[in-house]
Design a protein around this motif. Structure first.
Motif, PDB file in Angstrom:
ATOM      1  N   ARG A   1       0.853  -1.200   0.000  1.00 16.84           N
ATOM      2  CA  ARG A   1       0.000   0.000   0.000  1.00 16.84           C
ATOM      3  C   ARG A   1       0.888   1.249   0.000  1.00 16.84           C
ATOM      4  O   ARG A   1       1.086   1.877   1.026  1.00 16.84           O
ATOM      5  N   ASP A   2       1.409   1.595  -1.179  1.00  8.34           N
ATOM      6  CA  ASP A   2       2.303   2.747  -1.286  1.00  8.34           C
ATOM      7  C   ASP A   2       1.623   3.974  -1.880  1.00  8.34           C
ATOM      8  O   ASP A   2       2.249   4.992  -2.115  1.00  8.34           O
ATOM      9  N   SER A   3       0.319   3.860  -2.136  1.00  8.47           N
ATOM     10  CA  SER A   3      -0.474   4.994  -2.621  1.00  8.47           C
ATOM     11  C   SER A   3      -1.920   4.760  -2.189  1.00  8.47           C
ATOM     12  O   SER A   3      -2.290   3.662  -1.800  1.00  8.47           O
ATOM     13  N   ASP A   4      -2.723   5.813  -2.242  1.00 10.16           N
ATOM     14  CA  ASP A   4      -4.120   5.685  -1.845  1.00 10.16           C
ATOM     15  C   ASP A   4      -4.917   4.932  -2.897  1.00 10.16           C
ATOM     16  O   ASP A   4      -4.722   5.127  -4.102  1.00 10.16           O
ATOM     17  N   HIS A   5      -5.820   4.074  -2.446  1.00 13.18           N
ATOM     18  CA  HIS A   5      -6.717   3.366  -3.346  1.00 13.18           C
ATOM     19  C   HIS A   5      -7.767   4.360  -3.836  1.00 13.18           C
ATOM     20  O   HIS A   5      -8.323   5.115  -3.042  1.00 13.18           O
ATOM     21  N   PRO A   6      -8.072   4.393  -5.134  1.00 15.57           N
ATOM     22  CA  PRO A   6      -9.030   5.361  -5.667  1.00 15.57           C
ATOM     23  C   PRO A   6     -10.426   5.245  -5.059  1.00 15.57           C
ATOM     24  O   PRO A   6     -11.167   6.215  -5.026  1.00 15.57           O
ATOM     25  N   MET A   7     -10.773   4.084  -4.557  1.00 18.05           N
ATOM     26  CA  MET A   7     -12.102   3.902  -3.961  1.00 18.05           C
ATOM     27  C   MET A   7     -12.024   3.817  -2.436  1.00 18.05           C
ATOM     28  O   MET A   7     -13.001   3.490  -1.786  1.00 18.05           O
ATOM     29  N   GLY A   8     -10.857   4.090  -1.849  1.00 20.92           N
ATOM     30  CA  GLY A   8     -10.709   4.089  -0.405  1.00 20.92           C
ATOM     31  C   GLY A   8     -10.593   2.712   0.227  1.00 20.92           C
ATOM     32  O   GLY A   8     -10.638   2.587   1.447  1.00 20.92           O
TER      33      GLY A   8
END
Length: 138
Positions: free
Chosen positions: A82-89
């Motif tokens: 998890r190195d970036s935010d998921h587009p759907m949270g």
């Protein structure tokens, strides 16, 4: 008094409301026992494939998606770093786009230090889900 067709229509709608999709395990993202199997092809005909079904923490997984004219939104998994935010949270890692052309895309994801088990790799293309495949982390 209600007409028979009204009652019949109501019963049919009630039956549809009780129909459910397979429920995924919150930890692994894999459907629980008794659910329909996950296929490598989405309902819209968008295939998602991985370079190998068994991986280890720290390894990179190569992913290929044939999305046609639909735009590829994302590919993710609970097994990915998890190195970036998921587009759907979602609490999942997102694969990084390496190449996209002529309705297909290649992505890469690093496997996180997660518990051994099965994890679903899935995504979204053209406003619809890409059911994806299951990988095993050893």
């Amino acid at each position: 008094m209600r007409r028979f067709t009204t009652v019949l229509a109501g019963a049919a709608l009630a039956g549809l409301a009780l129909t459910t999709a397979p429920v995924a395990n919150a930890t692994t993202g894999v459907p629980d026992a008794g659910s329909a199997p996950i296929t490598a092809t989405a309902a819209q005909g968008v295939p998602l494939t991985v370079d190998r079904p068994v991986v280890h923490p720290g390894e990179q997984l190569r992913i290929h998606v044939e999305h046609g004219q639909e735009a590829l939104s994302w590919v993710s998994s609970g097994a990915f770093v998890r190195d970036s935010d998921h587009p759907m949270g979602a609490d999942e890692g997102v694969a990084h786009l390496v190449r996209a052309s002529d309705g297909s895309a290649d992505l890469i994801a690093t496997i996180a230090d997660v518990a051994p088990g099965q994890y679903q790799v899935h995504g979204r293309a053209g406003g619809g889900p890409v059911p994806g495949v299951v990988i095993t982390v050893e």
